[in-house]
Design a protein around this motif. Structure first.
Motif, PDB file in Angstrom:
ATOM      1  N   ARG A 177      11.786  -6.748   6.642  1.00 42.16           N
ATOM      2  CA  ARG A 177      12.933  -6.218   7.392  1.00 42.16           C
ATOM      3  C   ARG A 177      13.527  -5.003   6.664  1.00 42.16           C
ATOM      4  NH1 ARG A 177      15.890 -10.543   6.823  1.00 42.16           N
ATOM      5  NH2 ARG A 177      14.266 -12.108   6.689  1.00 42.16           N
ATOM      6  N   ASP A 178      12.641  -4.088   6.321  1.00 46.03           N
ATOM      7  CA  ASP A 178      13.045  -2.832   5.685  1.00 46.03           C
ATOM      8  C   ASP A 178      13.657  -3.009   4.285  1.00 46.03           C
ATOM      9  OD1 ASP A 178      12.930  -0.085   5.900  1.00 46.03           O
ATOM     10  OD2 ASP A 178      15.054   0.064   6.493  1.00 46.03           O
ATOM     11  N   GLN A 179      13.472  -4.201   3.714  1.00 48.62           N
ATOM     12  CA  GLN A 179      13.990  -4.435   2.364  1.00 48.62           C
ATOM     13  C   GLN A 179      12.839  -4.602   1.390  1.00 48.62           C
ATOM     14  OE1 GLN A 179      16.782  -7.684   1.924  1.00 48.62           O
ATOM     15  NE2 GLN A 179      18.304  -6.066   1.725  1.00 48.62           N
ATOM     16  N   PRO A 180      12.732  -3.681   0.425  1.00 48.16           N
ATOM     17  CA  PRO A 180      11.686  -3.855  -0.581  1.00 48.16           C
ATOM     18  C   PRO A 180      11.925  -5.125  -1.405  1.00 48.16           C
ATOM     19  CG  PRO A 180      12.608  -1.640  -0.673  1.00 48.16           C
ATOM     20  CD  PRO A 180      13.488  -2.439   0.230  1.00 48.16           C
ATOM     21  N   SER A 212      16.924  -0.829   0.654  1.00 50.66           N
ATOM     22  CA  SER A 212      16.072   0.367   0.677  1.00 50.66           C
ATOM     23  C   SER A 212      16.862   1.563   0.140  1.00 50.66           C
ATOM     24  CB  SER A 212      15.653   0.647   2.112  1.00 50.66           C
ATOM     25  OG  SER A 212      16.823   0.934   2.868  1.00 50.66           O
ATOM     26  N   GLU A 213      16.149   2.639  -0.132  1.00 51.53           N
ATOM     27  CA  GLU A 213      16.814   3.849  -0.643  1.00 51.53           C
ATOM     28  C   GLU A 213      17.987   4.246   0.262  1.00 51.53           C
ATOM     29  OE1 GLU A 213      14.359   7.355  -0.611  1.00 51.53           O
ATOM     30  OE2 GLU A 213      16.057   8.650  -1.081  1.00 51.53           O
ATOM     31  N   GLU A 214      17.690   4.290   1.555  1.00 50.80           N
ATOM     32  CA  GLU A 214      18.697   4.726   2.514  1.00 50.80           C
ATOM     33  C   GLU A 214      19.917   3.796   2.515  1.00 50.80           C
ATOM     34  OE1 GLU A 214      18.600   5.789   7.271  1.00 50.80           O
ATOM     35  OE2 GLU A 214      16.845   4.945   6.291  1.00 50.80           O
ATOM     36  N   PRO A 217       0.806  -1.238   0.000  1.00 55.91           N
ATOM     37  CA  PRO A 217       0.000   0.000   0.000  1.00 55.91           C
ATOM     38  C   PRO A 217       0.838   1.287   0.000  1.00 55.91           C
ATOM     39  CG  PRO A 217      -0.177  -1.189   2.106  1.00 55.91           C
ATOM     40  CD  PRO A 217       0.503  -2.108   1.151  1.00 55.91           C
ATOM     41  N   ASP A 218       2.049   1.227   0.554  1.00 59.05           N
ATOM     42  CA  ASP A 218       2.892   2.433   0.572  1.00 59.05           C
ATOM     43  C   ASP A 218       3.964   2.346  -0.500  1.00 59.05           C
ATOM     44  OD1 ASP A 218       1.527   3.186   2.914  1.00 59.05           O
ATOM     45  OD2 ASP A 218       2.847   1.843   4.071  1.00 59.05           O
ATOM     46  N   PRO A 219       4.492   3.498  -0.924  1.00 61.58           N
ATOM     47  CA  PRO A 219       5.614   3.452  -1.871  1.00 61.58           C
ATOM     48  C   PRO A 219       6.793   2.705  -1.254  1.00 61.58           C
ATOM     49  CG  PRO A 219       4.818   5.706  -1.590  1.00 61.58           C
ATOM     50  CD  PRO A 219       4.114   4.872  -0.569  1.00 61.58           C
ATOM     51  N   LEU A 220       7.607   2.104  -2.115  1.00 66.79           N
ATOM     52  CA  LEU A 220       8.780   1.359  -1.632  1.00 66.79           C
ATOM     53  C   LEU A 220      10.024   2.032  -2.207  1.00 66.79           C
ATOM     54  CD1 LEU A 220       7.291  -2.182  -2.366  1.00 66.79           C
ATOM     55  CD2 LEU A 220       7.663  -1.196  -0.090  1.00 66.79           C
ATOM     56  N   PRO A 221      10.525   3.058  -1.510  1.00 60.84           N
ATOM     57  CA  PRO A 221      11.605   3.871  -2.075  1.00 60.84           C
ATOM     58  C   PRO A 221      12.908   3.097  -2.267  1.00 60.84           C
ATOM     59  CG  PRO A 221      10.715   4.857  -0.056  1.00 60.84           C
ATOM     60  CD  PRO A 221      10.146   3.496  -0.163  1.00 60.84           C
ATOM     61  N   LEU A 222      13.481   3.308  -3.444  1.00 60.19           N
ATOM     62  CA  LEU A 222      14.753   2.667  -3.793  1.00 60.19           C
ATOM     63  C   LEU A 222      15.690   3.737  -4.321  1.00 60.19           C
ATOM     64  CD1 LEU A 222      13.628  -0.238  -6.166  1.00 60.19           C
ATOM     65  CD2 LEU A 222      14.187  -0.467  -3.742  1.00 60.19           C
ATOM     66  N   PHE A 223      16.978   3.439  -4.286  1.00 59.14           N
ATOM     67  CA  PHE A 223      17.936   4.245  -5.015  1.00 59.14           C
ATOM     68  C   PHE A 223      18.534   3.271  -6.018  1.00 59.14           C
ATOM     69  CE2 PHE A 223      22.115   6.616  -5.184  1.00 59.14           C
ATOM     70  CZ  PHE A 223      21.575   7.737  -5.780  1.00 59.14           C
ATOM     71  N   ALA A 224      18.071   3.354  -7.265  1.00 60.14           N
ATOM     72  CA  ALA A 224      18.381   2.274  -8.207  1.00 60.14           C
ATOM     73  C   ALA A 224      18.358   2.781  -9.646  1.00 60.14           C
ATOM     74  CB  ALA A 224      17.353   1.166  -8.049  1.00 60.14           C
ATOM     75  N   ASP A 225      18.842   1.928 -10.542  1.00 57.93           N
ATOM     76  CA  ASP A 225      18.804   2.237 -11.968  1.00 57.93           C
ATOM     77  C   ASP A 225      17.495   1.682 -12.541  1.00 57.93           C
ATOM     78  OD1 ASP A 225      19.118   1.957 -14.826  1.00 57.93           O
ATOM     79  OD2 ASP A 225      21.262   2.284 -14.548  1.00 57.93           O
ATOM     80  N   GLU A 226      16.559   2.573 -12.845  1.00 61.14           N
ATOM     81  CA  GLU A 226      15.206   2.158 -13.254  1.00 61.14           C
ATOM     82  C   GLU A 226      15.209   1.290 -14.506  1.00 61.14           C
ATOM     83  OE1 GLU A 226      13.058   5.831 -13.715  1.00 61.14           O
ATOM     84  OE2 GLU A 226      12.191   5.625 -11.704  1.00 61.14           O
ATOM     85  N   LYS A 227      16.022   1.706 -15.467  1.00 62.16           N
ATOM     86  CA  LYS A 227      16.036   0.990 -16.742  1.00 62.16           C
ATOM     87  C   LYS A 227      16.499  -0.452 -16.528  1.00 62.16           C
ATOM     88  CE  LYS A 227      18.076   1.708 -21.136  1.00 62.16           C
ATOM     89  NZ  LYS A 227      19.183   2.431 -21.758  1.00 62.16           N
ATOM     90  N   GLN A 228      17.519  -0.586 -15.701  1.00 61.40           N
ATOM     91  CA  GLN A 228      18.038  -1.926 -15.456  1.00 61.40           C
ATOM     92  C   GLN A 228      17.066  -2.762 -14.633  1.00 61.40           C
ATOM     93  OE1 GLN A 228      22.021  -2.658 -14.911  1.00 61.40           O
ATOM     94  NE2 GLN A 228      22.748  -0.739 -15.759  1.00 61.40           N
ATOM     95  N   LEU A 229      16.366  -2.133 -13.699  1.00 58.24           N
ATOM     96  CA  LEU A 229      15.372  -2.888 -12.935  1.00 58.24           C
ATOM     97  C   LEU A 229      14.241  -3.368 -13.835  1.00 58.24           C
ATOM     98  CD1 LEU A 229      14.835  -1.206  -9.457  1.00 58.24           C
ATOM     99  CD2 LEU A 229      16.263  -3.146 -10.092  1.00 58.24           C
TER     100      LEU A 229
END
Ligand SMILES: Nc1ncnc2c1ncn2[C@@H]1O[C@H](COP(=O)(O)OP(=O)(O)OP(=O)(O)O)[C@@H](O)[C@H]1O
Ligand SMILES: [Mg+2]
Length: 245
Positions: free
Chosen positions: A153-156, A223-225, A111-123
């Motif tokens: 555990r805080d991992q999307p 996670s993003e952090e 239900p909530d966004p799952l923030p990542l710091f990632a390469d969108e195209k590669q994902l």
């Protein structure tokens, strides 16, 4: 190992040019044969041979392109993004194809966004490769692919489950091997690419499969952090250039 990669991509590049000549020659041959009088002896037979050659060279060329894409070191473009969004974008792209093949798509988003710091195209590439495998594994009705996103555990994570034919025990150790494929026209690059990208993101991939029942692939990502921390740790570990040291 890195050197072997360089040799392999060098070799792939070297094969490219003669392969192109081969393709062009078969094309010319095909055109010349097609222009011959219909009554000529064995014209059709010769034509179909020339066309088969074109197809095979085209296929070789596709394999080389895909391999080169795999071997080339890619510059990662990390951005703040949301796993839910990356997943839904990719699914939207496949919806029509799934419907056409009679595949039922069930998706359950966190239900909530799952923030990542990632390469969108590669994902997207990761998801696409896994979803295509799921699609290709379908062997009976009803064909169902279930996609779930969540956080543990805080991992999307994203989980893709199909009810296809499953992976036989003897194949399980091999599925990540470069060029391992059980498909007639498979390249065997899909999962090696997936694993490479997931690892470069500091994530994990897990596969569970039961023959005749289906396969579930789970990708979990930092996670993003955590991802930002990881990247700055990596940058700190990298040795300074010779001159500055
Ligand atoms: N969801 C799945 N169900 C059943 N078998 C699978 C599934 N995913 C992968 N496999 C097995 O793992 C093999 C390797 O998969 P991979 O994606 O690397 O290559 P491929 O799909 O054969 O070819 P490519 O992806 O390059 O077109 C497949 O050939 C298949 O045998
Ligand atoms: Mg594949």
């Amino acid at each position: 190992m890195a050197d072997l990669g360089a040799v392999a991509s060098g070799l792939a590049h070297e094969i490219r040019n003669p392969l192109n000549s081969l393709y062009i020659n078969s094309q010319i041959l095909e055109e010349m044969l097609a222009a011959l009088p219909e009554a000529m002896d064995r014209k059709e037979e010769l034509l179909s041979l020339a066309r088969a050659n074109m197809k095979v060279t085209q296929r070789l060329n596709d394999i080389l392109s895909e391999f080169l894409r795999f071997a080339r070191p890619t510059a990662m473009e990390f951005v703040v993004t949301d796993l839910n969004r990356v997943v839904s974008d990719t699914l939207r792209f496949l919806e029509v194809d799934f419907a056409r093949r009679g595949i039922e798509l069930e998706s359950v988003f966190h239900p909530d966004p799952l923030p990542l710091f990632a390469d969108e195209k590669q994902l997207r590439q990761v998801l696409l490769n896994i979803l295509l495998n799921a699609e290709e594994a379908m062997d009976k009705e009803p064909k169902v692919i279930k996609v779930t996103t969540g956080s543990e555990r805080d991992q999307p994570f994203v989980r893709i489950a199909d009810n296809g034919k499953g992976i036989p025990r003897q194949d399980r150790k091999q599925i990540f091997r470069l060029f391992f494929s059980t498909k007639k026209s498979g390249t065997g690059l899909g999962l090696p690419i997936v694993r490479k990208i997931v690892r470069e993101h500091g994530g994990k991939i897990g596969i569970r499969s039961r023959e005749g029942r289906g396969t579930t692939v789970t990708i979990s990502l930092p996670s993003e952090e955590r991802s930002k921390e990881r990247l700055s740790e990596q940058a700190a570990e990298r040795p300074l250039p010779e001159k500055v040291r």
